[in-house]
Design a protein around this motif. Sequence first.
Motif, short mmCIF file in Angstrom:
data_model
loop_
_atom_site.label_atom_id
_atom_site.label_comp_id
_atom_site.label_asym_id
_atom_site.label_seq_id
_atom_site.Cartn_x
_atom_site.Cartn_y
_atom_site.Cartn_z
N ARG A 1 38.22 -34.21 -47.40
CA ARG A 1 37.75 -33.77 -48.87
C ARG A 1 36.69 -33.25 -48.70
O ARG A 1 36.11 -32.47 -49.36
N TRP A 2 36.03 -33.17 -47.25
CA TRP A 2 34.28 -32.31 -47.32
C TRP A 2 34.74 -30.95 -46.71
O TRP A 2 34.30 -29.76 -46.32
N ARG A 3 36.10 -30.67 -45.83
CA ARG A 3 36.33 -29.98 -45.42
C ARG A 3 35.78 -29.15 -44.21
O ARG A 3 35.71 -27.87 -43.66
N CYS A 4 35.14 -30.45 -43.96
CA CYS A 4 34.71 -30.13 -42.16
C CYS A 4 35.10 -30.96 -41.09
O CYS A 4 34.71 -32.42 -41.17
N VAL A 5 35.14 -30.33 -40.24
CA VAL A 5 36.03 -31.86 -38.77
C VAL A 5 34.51 -32.06 -38.13
O VAL A 5 34.97 -32.99 -37.80
N ALA A 6 33.53 -31.82 -38.58
CA ALA A 6 32.49 -31.98 -37.80
C ALA A 6 30.62 -32.03 -38.34
O ALA A 6 30.17 -30.75 -38.37
N PRO A 7 31.04 -32.83 -39.55
CA PRO A 7 30.07 -32.20 -40.60
C PRO A 7 28.30 -32.50 -39.55
O PRO A 7 27.60 -31.85 -40.45
N THR A 8 28.26 -33.92 -39.11
CA THR A 8 27.09 -33.78 -38.81
C THR A 8 26.61 -33.66 -37.21
O THR A 8 25.24 -33.18 -36.30
N ALA A 9 26.84 -32.00 -36.95
CA ALA A 9 27.14 -31.26 -35.95
C ALA A 9 25.86 -29.93 -36.73
O ALA A 9 26.69 -29.92 -37.77
N VAL B 1 30.40 -39.83 -37.33
CA VAL B 1 30.35 -39.64 -38.77
C VAL B 1 30.28 -41.06 -39.10
O VAL B 1 29.16 -41.84 -40.33
N TYR B 2 30.56 -42.40 -38.11
CA TYR B 2 30.86 -44.20 -38.34
C TYR B 2 29.22 -44.66 -38.31
O TYR B 2 28.73 -45.69 -38.80
N THR C 1 34.73 -37.86 -21.70
CA THR C 1 34.46 -38.66 -20.00
C THR C 1 35.08 -37.15 -19.15
O THR C 1 35.05 -37.83 -18.62
N ASP C 2 35.37 -36.40 -19.58
CA ASP C 2 36.03 -35.18 -19.03
C ASP C 2 34.92 -33.91 -17.95
O ASP C 2 34.35 -33.93 -19.04
N PRO C 3 35.96 -33.45 -17.40
CA PRO C 3 35.31 -32.09 -16.36
C PRO C 3 35.02 -31.12 -17.37
O PRO C 3 36.09 -30.48 -17.11
N ALA C 4 34.13 -30.80 -18.62
CA ALA C 4 34.00 -30.43 -19.78
C ALA C 4 32.97 -30.35 -20.09
O ALA C 4 32.28 -30.85 -19.53
N ASN C 5 32.36 -28.72 -20.93
CA ASN C 5 31.39 -28.49 -21.23
C ASN C 5 30.57 -29.87 -22.38
O ASN C 5 32.16 -30.47 -23.08
N VAL C 6 29.40 -30.29 -22.70
CA VAL C 6 29.48 -31.32 -23.11
C VAL C 6 29.23 -31.31 -24.76
O VAL C 6 29.92 -32.04 -25.77
N SER C 7 28.90 -29.68 -25.56
CA SER C 7 27.91 -29.48 -26.94
C SER C 7 29.90 -29.33 -27.45
O SER C 7 30.75 -28.53 -26.50
N LEU C 8 30.03 -29.42 -28.88
CA LEU C 8 31.08 -28.99 -29.16
C LEU C 8 31.08 -27.34 -29.40
O LEU C 8 30.24 -27.11 -29.90
#
Length: 503
Positions: free
Chosen positions: A418-426, A400-401, A345-352
């Motif tokens: 354990r997956w060593r990935c902070v955002a696997p679904t991206a 992920v939820y 919700t902050d004024p920044a780009n939407v994409s990670l």
Amino acid sequence: GAFHYQFPPPPQPCRPSPNPFPIPPIGKGAKMGSSSKKSSPMDLLSDVEQTYPIHERVQSAQTELEKFTVEGRTYQRQFATMYFLRLVDLKPSVEAVALETWEGTEIGGDIVQRADRVLEVRQGELCWIIGTIYMDMPLKPNILEDITKDQWIAAPPPRDKYVTPGADQIMLEDESGRLRLVGKALEKECLVTGVVVGVMGTETKDGDFDVVDVIVPELPPQENKLDIGEGEKQRGGKRKVALVSGLSFKGNAMENFETELLAEYLLGEVGGVDDQESASKITRLIIAGNSLAPAVTLPPVKGEEKHKKYGYDSTAYNANPALALDSLLATLLPSLPVTILPGPTDPANVSLPQQPLHPAIFRNAKHYTASSLHTTTNPCCIDIDGLKFLGTAGQNLDDVYKYVEGEDRLGMCERLLRWRCVAPTAPDTLWSFPFEGKDMYVIKECPHVFFIGNQERFESRLVEAGPQKQLCRIILIPKFSETKEAVLLDLDTLECESVKFGV
């Protein structure tokens, strides 16, 4: 950048007097309203010795690791490259675990063999293969279906879960092909799109792969490994970090009073001596996203309505939320360093990964950008006094939820490590920039603190796993606008607690 702040002494109650305002006895030699010795409240206060402790804020050093900074943000590249880079990066780690776990394993007289690619799997042969998981779920958003539908009556509502028991399919793919996974062993596993795993089993007559066992990369190696014993726990409490998220400033005239209490607590202006001493040990504040409420367009002024056909109508912009956040930061920064992450919700780009908030948003706080104000990315990776912090504003966990059953968000955070990935679904269901050269979401080094912002409630867990018995404190930071809670983390013992503000 060192700021020393002497907390103002709290008002101390006077020692009670047995008879602070003596009344003369009525009788011989005494008259009503008279006294042989006059006394006033000021005389009594001057007789009481009052001493106030002076606290000095503890300092800490922060180093921002430039890991999630995107140069030349563009969508000209293909997203499939990200999955290939992730598989190449994590495959050696999964191979090491697979060789240690399955090497020489015999089941039903067959010795487990290794298949280098999906296409090398043979029917009836017991083998193991490494690849990337893809979840084929009917309820999952599909951009191709959205494009083919020319007319929409109403946009579909967002779903809490994508899970459809009996209809979801789990695929394993690599650079050569894709294989469908089946079997009872998958029922106890928590898998989402983008996870690199190793599976052991055999191919069935239908062409599916019947899974017997699943392994994941496990926690990455950790530098500056902590060894917290009883001695360290007793010496704890000297340095703390405050974490808060979801302030959700709206800029109303009657803003949340609890936010003012939070600022006064961090500055040592409320509470007793013990509260001030505790506040003096807070070395910095981390704001984990959603500092501003969702944008609301200002209604037009009566009598000045106009139809703007082209361009941007600046009169409809509401600057009050940003001004309220700037006022809070300008109050804290002279005494307390602040690190702020952007949120959805902050004024920044939407994409990670979201890039740091622009200093121009803060009219007064921007003068502290060279000293105590640190604007960082989301996700962020920072070092505080030798402890590595990895954190996000919550989009990765919320996505992920939706892929898995259950409500155990702490368990999902542990699986991310354990997956060593902070955002696997991206970038499948979580917006992201297409990377080239490396996948920024791969966790190379195990953090000491892994925090997730904008959650429903405060939760925490100390994870100790891996060959080196790595320690990592997982913290779910609640939305302050809903729960009125902030989190305090002890840098010496990794113990954390929540502080709730109420009126």
